[in-house]
Motif scaffolding. Structure first.
Motif, PDB file in Angstrom:
ATOM      1  N   GLN A  58      -0.085 -25.772 -36.465  1.00  0.00           N
ATOM      2  CA  GLN A  58       0.960 -24.744 -36.429  1.00  0.00           C
ATOM      3  C   GLN A  58       2.163 -25.109 -37.291  1.00  0.00           C
ATOM      4  OE1 GLN A  58      -0.035 -24.129 -31.746  1.00  0.00           O
ATOM      5  NE2 GLN A  58       1.822 -23.167 -32.455  1.00  0.00           N
ATOM      6  N   PHE A  59       1.916 -25.919 -38.316  1.00  0.00           N
ATOM      7  CA  PHE A  59       3.002 -26.352 -39.195  1.00  0.00           C
ATOM      8  C   PHE A  59       3.608 -25.140 -39.903  1.00  0.00           C
ATOM      9  CE2 PHE A  59       4.933 -28.214 -42.973  1.00  0.00           C
ATOM     10  CZ  PHE A  59       5.522 -29.361 -42.458  1.00  0.00           C
ATOM     11  N   ALA A  60       4.930 -25.014 -39.834  1.00  0.00           N
ATOM     12  CA  ALA A  60       5.635 -23.895 -40.464  1.00  0.00           C
ATOM     13  C   ALA A  60       6.735 -24.440 -41.355  1.00  0.00           C
ATOM     14  CB  ALA A  60       6.221 -22.970 -39.402  1.00  0.00           C
ATOM     15  N   GLU A  61       6.800 -23.940 -42.590  1.00  0.00           N
ATOM     16  CA  GLU A  61       7.773 -24.456 -43.549  1.00  0.00           C
ATOM     17  C   GLU A  61       9.210 -24.282 -43.059  1.00  0.00           C
ATOM     18  OE1 GLU A  61       9.326 -23.628 -48.108  1.00  0.00           O
ATOM     19  OE2 GLU A  61       7.306 -23.017 -47.518  1.00  0.00           O
ATOM     20  N   ALA A  62       9.515 -23.126 -42.483  1.00  0.00           N
ATOM     21  CA  ALA A  62      10.898 -22.855 -42.075  1.00  0.00           C
ATOM     22  C   ALA A  62      11.373 -23.852 -41.025  1.00  0.00           C
ATOM     23  CB  ALA A  62      11.022 -21.433 -41.544  1.00  0.00           C
ATOM     24  N   SER A  63      10.558 -24.058 -39.995  1.00  0.00           N
ATOM     25  CA  SER A  63      10.970 -24.983 -38.938  1.00  0.00           C
ATOM     26  C   SER A  63      10.988 -26.418 -39.447  1.00  0.00           C
ATOM     27  CB  SER A  63      10.033 -24.861 -37.729  1.00  0.00           C
ATOM     28  OG  SER A  63       8.703 -25.172 -38.091  1.00  0.00           O
ATOM     29  N   ALA A  64      10.097 -26.749 -40.373  1.00  0.00           N
ATOM     30  CA  ALA A  64      10.080 -28.101 -40.920  1.00  0.00           C
ATOM     31  C   ALA A  64      11.331 -28.370 -41.751  1.00  0.00           C
ATOM     32  CB  ALA A  64       8.829 -28.314 -41.762  1.00  0.00           C
TER      33      ALA A  64
END
Length: 231
Positions: free
Chosen positions: A169-175
């Motif tokens: 569930q890797f998401a660029e925004a949250s990362a």
């Protein structure tokens, strides 16, 4: 006196453990997938004994499950298990940050900044594995510096359960938000503000507890009567 044989056996067991654990975390061995020690041993170029020991350890850590005389398979992603692991890991990282800050060197701060730069770069390019490795390396600076073996062992024990869900569930925004929090953490460490470092650390890891509440799109579990996954 020559090298003792049990040392080599332990190294093989640890090698097998790390390889299988990482394959599960990355989803190369997906939830519900049957695992056979003979197949894994062949793929890893090892004997079955260290693979069996590795699977036993992974069973204790909740990454594989075994039903005697029926199957051994990768466990499903369970939100409750991830949340529980995240709570423990957060507490250990808070403790590590608070204890480590007074002991950090200029080189430690530099290593954290370099790891965060790699984390942000990998995030922008969609390289999930590289991003998560850089994230681990950043926080490991504090874990090593604190010098508490129990903290380090607990983090190593429970982090794979969290990383497994993050990988899916890797998401660029949250990362990228995490990269900004990392900068705040590093600044607190550089200022030797242990309380602030612990607060920011808690904020970083609390987000992973919330990740467990998001739908993971888990495939249906295999039939328990299927013996294709027997060890």
């Amino acid at each position: 006196m020559g090298a003792l044989r049990p040392i080599q056996r332990t190294l093989l067991r640890d090698t097998a453990y790390a390889a299988i654990r990482d394959a599960i975390v990355r989803g190369e061995l997906p939830p519900g997938d049957p695992v056979r020690d003979a197949d894994l041993a062949e793929r890893l170029g090892l004997s079955r004994a260290p693979v069996r020991e590795a699977l036993a350890r992974l069973g204790e850590e909740g990454l594989v499950e075994t039903k005697p005389q029926s199957y051994t398979r990768v466990t499903r992603l369970e939100p409750r298990a991830v949340r529980e692991a995240a709570v423990v890991v957060r507490a250990m990282h808070e403790l590590a940050a608070r204890a480590a800050v007074p002991l950090l060197t200029t080189e430690d701060i530099g290593a954290m900044r370099e790891a965060n730069a790699r984390f942000e770069s990998a995030t922008r390019s969609g390289a999930v594995g590289e991003a998560l490795r850089a994230d681990d390396e950043l926080h490991d600076v504090l874990v090593r510096a604190c010098g508490n073996r129990a903290v380090a062992a607990t983090i190593a024990r429970y982090t794979p359960l969290i990383r497994r869900l993050e990988w899916r569930q890797f998401a660029e925004a949250s990362a990228l938000e995490s990269a900004a929090l990392h900068e705040r953490l590093i600044d607190a460490c550089a200022a030797q503000d242990a309380d602030q470092a612990a607060r920011v650390t808690a904020q970083i890891w609390r987000a992973l507890e919330e990740l467990a509440d998001e739908p993971a799109g888990e495939p249906e579990e295999a039939d328990e009567t299927d013996e294709s996954g027997m060890v």
